[in-house]
Design a protein around this motif. Structure first.
Motif, PDB file in Angstrom:
ATOM      1  N   GLU B 130       0.831  -1.206   0.000  1.00 48.75           N
ATOM      2  CA  GLU B 130       0.000   0.000   0.000  1.00 48.75           C
ATOM      3  C   GLU B 130       0.863   1.252   0.000  1.00 48.75           C
ATOM      4  OE1 GLU B 130      -0.394  -2.591   1.897  1.00 48.75           O
ATOM      5  OE2 GLU B 130      -2.392  -3.375   1.427  1.00 48.75           O
ATOM      6  N   GLN B 131       2.007   1.181   0.661  1.00 48.48           N
ATOM      7  CA  GLN B 131       2.885   2.356   0.716  1.00 48.48           C
ATOM      8  C   GLN B 131       3.436   2.653  -0.678  1.00 48.48           C
ATOM      9  OE1 GLN B 131       6.454   2.732   0.524  1.00 48.48           O
ATOM     10  NE2 GLN B 131       6.252   4.908   1.049  1.00 48.48           N
ATOM     11  N   VAL B 132       3.803   1.621  -1.402  1.00 48.11           N
ATOM     12  CA  VAL B 132       4.304   1.815  -2.770  1.00 48.11           C
ATOM     13  C   VAL B 132       3.212   2.440  -3.636  1.00 48.11           C
ATOM     14  CG1 VAL B 132       5.154   0.647  -4.848  1.00 48.11           C
ATOM     15  CG2 VAL B 132       5.937  -0.093  -2.567  1.00 48.11           C
ATOM     16  N   ALA B 133       2.010   1.886  -3.537  1.00 50.75           N
ATOM     17  CA  ALA B 133       0.911   2.413  -4.357  1.00 50.75           C
ATOM     18  C   ALA B 133       0.605   3.860  -3.989  1.00 50.75           C
ATOM     19  CB  ALA B 133      -0.328   1.537  -4.184  1.00 50.75           C
ATOM     20  N   ARG B 170      -7.670  -2.288   5.347  1.00 54.46           N
ATOM     21  CA  ARG B 170      -8.251  -1.384   4.358  1.00 54.46           C
ATOM     22  C   ARG B 170      -9.610  -1.857   3.841  1.00 54.46           C
ATOM     23  NH1 ARG B 170      -4.156   2.169   2.684  1.00 54.46           N
ATOM     24  NH2 ARG B 170      -2.878   2.544   4.540  1.00 54.46           N
ATOM     25  N   THR B 171      -9.719  -3.144   3.580  1.00 57.22           N
ATOM     26  CA  THR B 171     -10.973  -3.657   3.007  1.00 57.22           C
ATOM     27  C   THR B 171     -11.421  -4.934   3.705  1.00 57.22           C
ATOM     28  OG1 THR B 171      -9.728  -4.989   1.418  1.00 57.22           O
ATOM     29  CG2 THR B 171     -10.407  -2.783   0.711  1.00 57.22           C
ATOM     30  N   GLY B 172     -10.615  -5.453   4.595  1.00 55.51           N
ATOM     31  CA  GLY B 172     -10.885  -6.785   5.140  1.00 55.51           C
ATOM     32  C   GLY B 172     -10.348  -7.837   4.195  1.00 55.51           C
ATOM     33  N   LEU B 173     -10.342  -9.078   4.680  1.00 53.37           N
ATOM     34  CA  LEU B 173      -9.706 -10.168   3.939  1.00 53.37           C
ATOM     35  C   LEU B 173     -10.675 -10.922   3.032  1.00 53.37           C
ATOM     36  CD1 LEU B 173      -7.364 -11.564   6.743  1.00 53.37           C
ATOM     37  CD2 LEU B 173      -6.773 -10.016   4.854  1.00 53.37           C
ATOM     38  N   ALA B 190      -9.177   5.323 -10.957  1.00 50.98           N
ATOM     39  CA  ALA B 190      -9.794   6.628 -11.201  1.00 50.98           C
ATOM     40  C   ALA B 190     -10.579   7.085  -9.976  1.00 50.98           C
ATOM     41  CB  ALA B 190     -10.700   6.550 -12.427  1.00 50.98           C
ATOM     42  N   HIS B 191     -11.323   6.175  -9.411  1.00 51.86           N
ATOM     43  CA  HIS B 191     -12.074   6.536  -8.199  1.00 51.86           C
ATOM     44  C   HIS B 191     -11.134   6.895  -7.053  1.00 51.86           C
ATOM     45  CE1 HIS B 191     -15.576   4.783 -10.240  1.00 51.86           C
ATOM     46  NE2 HIS B 191     -16.281   5.491  -9.390  1.00 51.86           N
ATOM     47  N   TRP B 192     -10.104   6.096  -6.891  1.00 49.30           N
ATOM     48  CA  TRP B 192      -9.162   6.357  -5.793  1.00 49.30           C
ATOM     49  C   TRP B 192      -8.476   7.707  -5.975  1.00 49.30           C
ATOM     50  CZ3 TRP B 192      -3.497   4.942  -6.309  1.00 49.30           C
ATOM     51  CH2 TRP B 192      -2.781   5.351  -5.180  1.00 49.30           C
ATOM     52  N   LEU B 193      -7.983   7.947  -7.172  1.00 52.33           N
ATOM     53  CA  LEU B 193      -7.207   9.168  -7.419  1.00 52.33           C
ATOM     54  C   LEU B 193      -8.069  10.420  -7.284  1.00 52.33           C
ATOM     55  CD1 LEU B 193      -5.048   7.813 -10.383  1.00 52.33           C
ATOM     56  CD2 LEU B 193      -4.255   8.293  -8.035  1.00 52.33           C
ATOM     57  N   ALA B 194      -9.380  10.235  -7.398  1.00 56.07           N
ATOM     58  CA  ALA B 194     -10.278  11.378  -7.236  1.00 56.07           C
ATOM     59  C   ALA B 194     -10.582  11.657  -5.767  1.00 56.07           C
ATOM     60  CB  ALA B 194     -11.575  11.119  -8.005  1.00 56.07           C
ATOM     61  N   ARG B 195     -10.158  10.770  -4.895  1.00 59.69           N
ATOM     62  CA  ARG B 195     -10.417  10.983  -3.454  1.00 59.69           C
ATOM     63  C   ARG B 195      -9.107  11.371  -2.756  1.00 59.69           C
ATOM     64  NH1 ARG B 195     -13.335   6.065  -4.323  1.00 59.69           N
ATOM     65  NH2 ARG B 195     -11.625   4.996  -3.292  1.00 59.69           N
ATOM     66  N   ARG B 198      -5.194   7.674   0.811  1.00 55.27           N
ATOM     67  CA  ARG B 198      -5.344   6.368   1.479  1.00 55.27           C
ATOM     68  C   ARG B 198      -6.048   5.387   0.548  1.00 55.27           C
ATOM     69  NH1 ARG B 198      -8.706   3.545   5.124  1.00 55.27           N
ATOM     70  NH2 ARG B 198      -7.513   2.527   6.776  1.00 55.27           N
ATOM     71  N   LEU B 199      -5.361   4.316   0.235  1.00 55.31           N
ATOM     72  CA  LEU B 199      -5.905   3.329  -0.683  1.00 55.31           C
ATOM     73  C   LEU B 199      -6.683   2.278   0.101  1.00 55.31           C
ATOM     74  CD1 LEU B 199      -3.990   1.769  -3.627  1.00 55.31           C
ATOM     75  CD2 LEU B 199      -5.302   0.321  -2.089  1.00 55.31           C
ATOM     76  N   ALA B 200      -7.967   2.156  -0.209  1.00 58.23           N
ATOM     77  CA  ALA B 200      -8.805   1.174   0.511  1.00 58.23           C
ATOM     78  C   ALA B 200      -9.884   0.660  -0.431  1.00 58.23           C
ATOM     79  CB  ALA B 200      -9.414   1.800   1.754  1.00 58.23           C
ATOM     80  N   ASP B 201      -9.439   0.130  -1.546  1.00 56.73           N
ATOM     81  CA  ASP B 201     -10.360  -0.309  -2.584  1.00 56.73           C
ATOM     82  C   ASP B 201     -10.111  -1.793  -2.864  1.00 56.73           C
ATOM     83  OD1 ASP B 201     -12.008   0.683  -5.245  1.00 56.73           O
ATOM     84  OD2 ASP B 201     -10.602  -0.979  -5.637  1.00 56.73           O
ATOM     85  N   PRO B 202     -11.164  -2.603  -2.821  1.00 59.03           N
ATOM     86  CA  PRO B 202     -10.937  -4.052  -2.967  1.00 59.03           C
ATOM     87  C   PRO B 202     -10.317  -4.446  -4.311  1.00 59.03           C
ATOM     88  CG  PRO B 202     -13.306  -3.534  -2.883  1.00 59.03           C
ATOM     89  CD  PRO B 202     -12.578  -2.280  -2.544  1.00 59.03           C
ATOM     90  N   VAL B 203     -10.664  -3.759  -5.368  1.00 62.92           N
ATOM     91  CA  VAL B 203     -10.062  -4.090  -6.665  1.00 62.92           C
ATOM     92  C   VAL B 203      -8.567  -3.766  -6.642  1.00 62.92           C
ATOM     93  CG1 VAL B 203      -9.973  -3.467  -9.115  1.00 62.92           C
ATOM     94  CG2 VAL B 203     -12.187  -3.855  -7.989  1.00 62.92           C
TER      95      VAL B 203
END
Lengths: 373, 373, 373
Positions: B130-133, B170-173, B190-195, B198-203
């Motif tokens: 997650e830190q890299v992303a 972030r999303t659970g297992l 796209a959704h993440w970058l618009a917020r 903190r990355l917390a998206d299951p995809v």
């Protein structure tokens, strides 16, 4: 060692053992619930509690010292040949009865009669519900399935002492508790018959279970511990509560098998439902010397009249002996601890041992009636 | 005390420790997983197994008597200063290697190189996915994210020995096991970058994990025990079964961290999946003298080639020493019990100790190859 | 036996006992959480850890030898009469305070004042939220419910020390954490008032809980162990995490009751939330001599300032004594083990005993203020 450690056991859930010699890979593949792929990055599965327990307890049955290294053990096993090995472990198990699930035969294995002969004990049959249903695939149409299944179950169980459901493997245990309607069954059967033989439909699983309830024989459920194909989350016995509430008034015994790592959940169910029994089969030999702890935890809430012994032995005859050995050892330790600290008296201890070793199985499966064995 | 109690350990999951002196409030805040609010109605967190274990085991390292009262301990700690305290505990831990997660740096902490120098042992890096992303946030667009991440992961892990996922936080297992498509990743990005960052998206979590699989390095997963921000229900390792089924054929090692209170679930996974390893880090020091019980329960099903040592130390250098002390003590007790009752022989006991202390980590992380340390 | 084994206990969650003599069937029906149907296929519930514990520990209180057979025990019990039996067990419990849940009265039972008189200890009241709400059924309309409930809760708790939620029995614990809006409450009340008196609506459960938070008194939650009516899956305390996160900033103590078999989950919550307390009531006597293990496991993560004693006694006065006996015995064993192996010193052991026996309850319920008892 107290007398109860030598009591004969009724193994109320077990399977056949193989009719062939096994090399190391084949032996290791049957040792645990691990899948086909042999671990290399994780080392050998022989380095595990079950592996060490085989070396500790099974080696002497083959004429070797306890703790004999695994490869020497396998050499001796091969030298004796599978027939001798099967005979020794079945005889050493000290059983007074076996209830054999005949529904899983991935390769030629010993029949109940052969197992019973080797164990010098009556062998009873447990009929697997899914196997009965799947044997009808290709011979019935959707509307005829329900009647054909009920009729075949009746004839297949005429000399059986119980049935088994592997809903845990097929749909999970989170089943709607209600008996499905005729139309629902026919509709589900139509979908199933249009696919392949493997039955994995929640409506049909429920139908099978309710037919078994009607049949009046004890119903075994696979719960908890299994291989990596199972969704272990859906094997929690607490998922059965709705169904158990519906079955309880019928008085039909429900046997929750294995249960680990949900064995305390199972103990709760055994306390609150009048007809629920539990065991820790499969876990007993997989956990080796830690079987004691799991027996003790399961017996926290489980009434002593509701706990059964099983090995769930399949494939390796070692499991018939190893489970019996570890179960006697564990049960004795649990009883000794309670008696020696003064929580129970010696009469209590003997009573618990007798109930669990065989009396519960005799009562629940009515093995004292005139039954084919 | 048997020889194996003195074996050097490889700490395969740990973090930096702080570069400052700590008053009582700051010390207590780092002691457990409790949130920022100091309990008053519930008394002091120093009155807990971990608090008593610090006084029992860590006080002598600071030149105090075992069981020194907490406030005296903190006075001595302050008198020595954080540099001396860090040095003493890292040296006392008795490590032969450290795999340091560098992805969590809420304040200035020691680097892997500094930790390794104090421990006199090689320190390897674990890169947090997650830190890299998140480091790409604001520098890429949605279509460019996937390629940029893969490229950055490649360069960031060139000298690392493993990666880590905090999907649990972030999303659970309960993740869909499949590798997401390029379009799905771009859409989610796209959704993440618009917020916010903190990355917390299951995809995206799945994408990160599958990129790590492609990279071929062991993947650590946070499982179970964490702070109150986590939804503990979604930290059950059984939720990973679908993903583990997909990853198993690649042979990439999966390391399930912490696991408590689901450690028996983790042991099951370690048995049935060829590439799954487990530890009880973080729980080891949080449970104090009860670490022994959790090690024993986890080693019921976990093959001995699949169990690892970690401290999950963060912030307080005490945890490097305390975890190592409690782990050696617990593992020794487990082995001694099995050997002294005759379930294993002494050679078995020594082998289990060696595997778990360091050989499993060396094999799984390939620490014997020419790796930057 | 160490001194702490004789400490007086505050029983922070208990109920009344019956005002009648009991035959074997009635006694057995009250012994466990099993339903009304008496097991025949499963043997007697007296053959269980709790049954043997009654014979071991309670028989001497009635002037019998330890381990007296159950039928002799019941004969002596009947000969003494319920008033004498109630008096003996309450006196023998060694309590310094009782917090009595007055919301469950399926038949005439002793009042808090009567219990307190027999125990020679102050008896405080715990008001059951659902009972207060249901008492308004038929007296209010949907729009008036919210205000009427708040007003009645205020008056009903004026001399109480806490409240209790049985959401676990009504909707399960997987509740939306947010305080419902006025419109939501009125709408839910309309639906409830159009049905029957039993309140089992998630919006109304949340409303009751948030009114309790506003009231500022400790809130007890039924968690885990209960009868077969409960959906045990929805009694996992981890389901409360969302709600606990919202309540924590208010500082209102939350008491998680029973918890078995999820007691380790509860211990985690007690560590990470500043205002969460736990106990193992009901499990203590149901598990008999295994209560020790559950106390020990719960005290892995639970800070010592967050663990409480309760019996959850209902119906049988035996439970007041038996739970207290088993709890003292178990807590002493846990403390002795830690002290004798050198993990804690004797002062630590005494402190833990004092906190858990009574100081935590006094602090959390503020029993040292001027409260009606």
């Amino acid at each position: 060692m107290p007398e109860w450690a030598e009591l004969d056991l009724i193994d109320h859930h077990c399977h056949g053992v193989v009719r062939r010699d096994l090399d190391e890979a084949a032996f290791q593949a049957m040792l645990t619930e691990a899948g086909g792929e042999m671990s290399t990055v994780g080392g050998s599965l022989l380095d595990s509690r079950i592996g060490y327990a085989v070396r500790r307890w099974c080696a002497p049955v083959l004429g070797l010292e306890p703790h004999t290294p695994a490869l020497e053990y396998l050499v001796q096993r091969a030298a004796l040949g599978f027939e001798e090995v099967n005979a020794r472990f079945l005889a050493a198990a000290g059983l007074s009865g076996l209830c054999v699930d005949t529904g899983y035969v991935p390769e030629p294995i010993l029949t109940p009669a052969e197992l019973g002969a080797l164990a010098s004990a009556p062998a009873y049959e447990i009929v697997r519900l899914e196997q009965v249903a799947e044997s009808l695939f290709g011979t019935v149409d959707a509307d005829g399935f329900a009647g054909a299944f009920q009729s075949l179950l009746e004839s297949r169980t005429r000399e059986a002492v119980g049935v088994k459901s592997i809903a845990a493997y097929r749909t999970g245990l989170d089943l709607d508790p209600d008996r499905p309607s005729e139309a629902e069954v026919a509709n589900a059967a139509a979908h199933w018959l249009a696919r392949d033989q493997r039955l994995a439909d929640p409506v049909l699983q429920r139908f099978l279970i309710w037919c078994a309830v009607d049949r009046g024989l004890p119903i075994q459920f696979h719960v908890g511990l299994g291989d990596s194909d199972v969704d272990m989350r859906s094997c929690d016995p607490l998922l059965l509560m709705g169904l158990l509430r519906e079955i309880e008034p019928t008085g039909v015994p429900v046997m929750l098998l294995h249960n680990y790592p949900f064995h305390r959940h199972a103990g709760y169910l055994a306390q609150v439902f009048a007809n629920v029994f539990v065991d820790v089969g499969l876990a007993t030999h997989n956990l080796g010397d830690r079987a004691t702890a799991v027996i003790e935890e399961t017996l926290e809430l489980t009434p002593f009249g509701k706990f059964l012994y099983s090995s769930d032995a399949f494939g390796l005859p070692e499991f018939y002996y190893l489970s019996a050995r570890l179960f006697r050892r564990g049960l004795s330790a649990v009883i000794d601890a309670a008696v020696s600290e003064g929580s129970w008296n010696a009469t209590d201890g003997e009573r618990v041992a007798r109930l669990i070793a065989s009396e519960n199985a005799i009562r629940a499966y009515r093995l004292d009636r005139d039954v084919h064995a």
